[in-house]
Design a protein around this motif. Structure first.
Motif, mmCIF file in Angstrom:
data_model
loop_
_atom_site.group_PDB
_atom_site.id
_atom_site.type_symbol
_atom_site.label_atom_id
_atom_site.label_comp_id
_atom_site.label_asym_id
_atom_site.label_seq_id
_atom_site.Cartn_x
_atom_site.Cartn_y
_atom_site.Cartn_z
ATOM 1 N N PRO A 160 -5.545 4.543 -13.720
ATOM 2 C CA PRO A 160 -6.316 5.683 -13.213
ATOM 3 C C PRO A 160 -7.048 6.383 -14.361
ATOM 4 O O PRO A 160 -6.692 6.186 -15.529
ATOM 5 C CB PRO A 160 -5.239 6.611 -12.635
ATOM 6 C CG PRO A 160 -3.989 5.821 -12.558
ATOM 7 C CD PRO A 160 -4.101 4.727 -13.571
ATOM 8 N N LEU A 161 -8.032 7.205 -14.031
ATOM 9 C CA LEU A 161 -8.668 8.028 -15.063
ATOM 10 C C LEU A 161 -7.608 8.993 -15.558
ATOM 11 O O LEU A 161 -6.820 9.508 -14.746
ATOM 12 C CB LEU A 161 -9.832 8.822 -14.461
ATOM 13 C CG LEU A 161 -11.017 8.017 -13.938
ATOM 14 C CD1 LEU A 161 -11.978 8.930 -13.186
ATOM 15 C CD2 LEU A 161 -11.725 7.332 -15.091
ATOM 16 N N ASN A 162 -7.597 9.254 -16.861
ATOM 17 C CA ASN A 162 -6.639 10.184 -17.443
ATOM 18 C C ASN A 162 -5.199 9.675 -17.307
ATOM 19 O O ASN A 162 -4.261 10.472 -17.196
ATOM 20 C CB ASN A 162 -6.780 11.551 -16.746
ATOM 21 C CG ASN A 162 -6.246 12.682 -17.584
ATOM 22 O OD1 ASN A 162 -6.166 12.579 -18.801
ATOM 23 N ND2 ASN A 162 -5.866 13.762 -16.932
ATOM 24 N N GLU A 202 -5.709 -0.993 -11.566
ATOM 25 C CA GLU A 202 -6.519 -0.540 -12.713
ATOM 26 C C GLU A 202 -6.004 0.839 -13.125
ATOM 27 O O GLU A 202 -5.695 1.658 -12.239
ATOM 28 C CB GLU A 202 -7.984 -0.440 -12.270
ATOM 29 C CG GLU A 202 -8.942 -0.177 -13.385
ATOM 30 C CD GLU A 202 -10.374 0.003 -12.870
ATOM 31 O OE1 GLU A 202 -11.180 0.559 -13.608
ATOM 32 O OE2 GLU A 202 -10.653 -0.402 -11.729
ATOM 33 N N VAL A 262 2.124 15.272 -6.274
ATOM 34 C CA VAL A 262 1.243 15.770 -5.222
ATOM 35 C C VAL A 262 0.075 14.799 -5.124
ATOM 36 O O VAL A 262 -0.582 14.516 -6.128
ATOM 37 C CB VAL A 262 0.719 17.193 -5.546
ATOM 38 C CG1 VAL A 262 -0.270 17.661 -4.491
ATOM 39 C CG2 VAL A 262 1.876 18.171 -5.671
ATOM 40 N N ILE A 263 -0.139 14.273 -3.932
ATOM 41 C CA ILE A 263 -1.271 13.360 -3.755
ATOM 42 C C ILE A 263 -2.342 14.079 -2.955
ATOM 43 O O ILE A 263 -2.065 14.655 -1.904
ATOM 44 C CB ILE A 263 -0.825 12.074 -3.041
ATOM 45 C CG1 ILE A 263 0.179 11.348 -3.941
ATOM 46 C CG2 ILE A 263 -2.020 11.179 -2.738
ATOM 47 C CD1 ILE A 263 0.669 10.054 -3.405
ATOM 48 N N ASP A 264 -3.544 14.070 -3.495
ATOM 49 C CA ASP A 264 -4.666 14.724 -2.823
ATOM 50 C C ASP A 264 -5.689 13.654 -2.467
ATOM 51 O O ASP A 264 -6.352 13.107 -3.343
ATOM 52 C CB ASP A 264 -5.256 15.785 -3.771
ATOM 53 C CG ASP A 264 -6.227 16.721 -3.066
ATOM 54 O OD1 ASP A 264 -7.032 16.223 -2.246
ATOM 55 O OD2 ASP A 264 -6.185 17.929 -3.347
ATOM 56 N N PHE A 265 -5.756 13.331 -1.176
ATOM 57 C CA PHE A 265 -6.764 12.375 -0.709
ATOM 58 C C PHE A 265 -8.057 13.158 -0.507
ATOM 59 O O PHE A 265 -8.059 14.156 0.223
ATOM 60 C CB PHE A 265 -6.333 11.762 0.626
ATOM 61 C CG PHE A 265 -5.046 10.986 0.568
ATOM 62 C CD1 PHE A 265 -5.026 9.652 0.179
ATOM 63 C CD2 PHE A 265 -3.847 11.579 0.936
ATOM 64 C CE1 PHE A 265 -3.836 8.933 0.153
ATOM 65 C CE2 PHE A 265 -2.650 10.869 0.905
ATOM 66 C CZ PHE A 265 -2.650 9.543 0.516
ATOM 67 N N TRP A 266 -9.124 12.715 -1.122
ATOM 68 C CA TRP A 266 -10.366 13.472 -1.012
ATOM 69 C C TRP A 266 -11.548 12.517 -0.929
ATOM 70 O O TRP A 266 -11.410 11.311 -1.129
ATOM 71 C CB TRP A 266 -10.520 14.410 -2.220
ATOM 72 C CG TRP A 266 -10.785 13.697 -3.517
ATOM 73 C CD1 TRP A 266 -9.910 12.900 -4.205
ATOM 74 C CD2 TRP A 266 -12.011 13.670 -4.263
ATOM 75 N NE1 TRP A 266 -10.512 12.406 -5.337
ATOM 76 C CE2 TRP A 266 -11.791 12.857 -5.407
ATOM 77 C CE3 TRP A 266 -13.256 14.275 -4.076
ATOM 78 C CZ2 TRP A 266 -12.789 12.629 -6.354
ATOM 79 C CZ3 TRP A 266 -14.240 14.051 -5.034
ATOM 80 C CH2 TRP A 266 -14.009 13.237 -6.149
ATOM 81 N N GLY A 267 -12.691 13.070 -0.631
ATOM 82 C CA GLY A 267 -13.905 12.275 -0.612
ATOM 83 C C GLY A 267 -15.020 13.047 -1.279
ATOM 84 O O GLY A 267 -15.113 14.266 -1.122
ATOM 85 N N LYS A 268 -15.815 12.363 -2.058
ATOM 86 C CA LYS A 268 -16.894 13.037 -2.798
ATOM 87 C C LYS A 268 -17.931 13.621 -1.833
ATOM 88 O O LYS A 268 -18.547 14.623 -2.096
ATOM 89 C CB LYS A 268 -17.533 12.033 -3.776
ATOM 90 C CG LYS A 268 -18.548 12.617 -4.720
ATOM 91 C CD LYS A 268 -19.908 12.071 -4.378
ATOM 92 C CE LYS A 268 -21.004 12.889 -5.033
ATOM 93 N NZ LYS A 268 -22.301 12.645 -4.406
ATOM 94 N N ASN A 269 -18.090 12.945 -0.673
ATOM 95 C CA ASN A 269 -19.112 13.430 0.272
ATOM 96 C C ASN A 269 -18.533 14.381 1.310
ATOM 97 O O ASN A 269 -18.734 14.352 2.420
ATOM 98 C CB ASN A 269 -19.795 12.235 0.932
ATOM 99 C CG ASN A 269 -20.417 11.340 -0.125
ATOM 100 O OD1 ASN A 269 -21.134 11.826 -0.999
ATOM 101 N ND2 ASN A 269 -20.119 10.048 -0.101
ATOM 102 N N SER A 293 0.830 -1.202 0.000
ATOM 103 C CA SER A 293 0.000 0.000 0.000
ATOM 104 C C SER A 293 0.868 1.256 0.000
ATOM 105 O O SER A 293 0.384 2.353 0.173
ATOM 106 C CB SER A 293 -0.915 -0.004 1.216
ATOM 107 O OG SER A 293 -0.138 0.011 2.375
#
Lengths: 256, 65
Positions: free
Chosen positions: B40-42, B38, B58-65, B23
């Motif tokens: 990634p998109l783009n 899989e 740059v890694i951006d951890f995000w959540g849609k909600n 991980s």
């Protein structure tokens, strides 16, 4: 989030932003959401696979991985202030220089390589010779081969224009390096082949459409109709499928 | 019995180690390595961190909600 989008758009290909969705939202929904928020239309990657583990308890969280592959900072973006942008700027500068600890004799080889002159860099490494020169030569060759492998995958994924640009850059930078140039030329011939004509046309249509609508209202009725037109016209191509997927994404109810 | 317990504990530790490695690695460690299962998109040909060698990430951890 918008700050990372801006970073990607500011630095273009010098920086890679990876957005990692961490709330188990399905891929279609988070892609539709990203379009709606006007975050698409740049080089950022989108995934739900965690490249590194998170360190905090909540979101958002940001991390910067330096040019040597080390995690330089990680945490809540608000805690970093300007440090985040400064770290990225410093790493972009580093990416164009010789790596830390490079012997003085090899600095010219590295700066030549960073400028995109592979043949020049190989010649400089050969001039230095010995174990150090050979090691530097091996690194340069590995990196070019990695770029070639990536260009091949671009082609497989339907990113014809990007593959073409990558190969053109490699052709220019590898002039004089016969072994590498032969591999580049082989790929260049494949890209120019008539079998790829349909994909090339479709890629042009999708790329022009997607970059234009990304910062407008992507899912407006008119844009969705245009996407459907591209999907119909370029049916059977990967880029036609992208347009068809865009149409499907526009139907997702994001307020659920 | 004791040997078998030791073996189980060692196997569990090994599994945790493998999970940690696969991980990624935490802050301060050199050489984050990762291959996407899989694309990634783009993705534009990117299938892992090796494709981005020498480039700041740059890694951006995000959540849609």
């Amino acid at each position: 989030m918008p700050a990372s989008v801006k970073l990607q758009e500011l630095y273009g290909d010098d920086v890679q932003v990876i957005f990692i969705e961490c709330q188990n939202t399905d891929k279609n929904t988070y892609e539709a959401f990203a379009w709606k928020m006007k975050w698409m239309g740049n080089n950022a990657l989108w995934t739900n696979e965690r490249v590194i583990p998170t360190v905090g308890d909540g979101l958002p969280e940001v991390a910067v991985i330096g040019v040597d592959g080390t995690v330089l900072l990680q945490g809540y973006p608000g805690d970093f202030g300007k440090k985040l942008e400064e770290t990225v700027a410093a790493e972009v500068k580093k990416s164009k220089e010789a790596p830390e600890g490079t012997p003085a004799s090899l600095k010219k080889a590295w700066t030549t390589f960073a400028k995109g002159d592979v043949s020049g860099a190989l010649a400089e490494a050969d001039k230095v010779g010995g174990d150090e020169g050979s090691a530097a030569r091996a690194v340069f060759v590995r990196r070019v081969e990695a770029r070639l492998a990536r260009a091949k995958r671009m082609l497989e994924m339907g990113d014809v224009a990007e593959a073409e640009a990558a190969v053109a850059a490699l052709q220019k930078s590898c002039k004089g390096a016969a072994d590498l140039l032969a591999q580049v030329t082989e790929l260049s011939t494949r890209i120019a082949s008539p079998e790829l004509a349909a994909e090339r046309d479709a890629a042009k249509a999708w790329s022009s459409f997607s970059s234009k609508v990304a910062k407008e209202k992507p899912f407006d009725e008119g844009n969705v109709k245009k996407a459907q037109g591209i999907a119909d016209k370029h049916k059977g191509t990967k880029n036609g499928a992208r347009a068809a997927r865009f149409v499907e994404l526009s139907k997702i109810n994001l307020n659920r | 019995m004791r040997t078998s317990l030791h073996c189980t504990a060692l196997a569990a530790l090994a599994l945790v180690g493998v999970a940690w490695l696969s991980s990624g690695a935490p802050a301060g460690s050199a050489g984050v390595d990762f291959t996407f299962r899989e694309a990634p998109l783009n993705a534009r040909g990117v299938m892992g961190m090796r494709d981005l060698l020498g480039k700041p990430i740059v890694i951006d951890f995000w959540g849609k909600n």
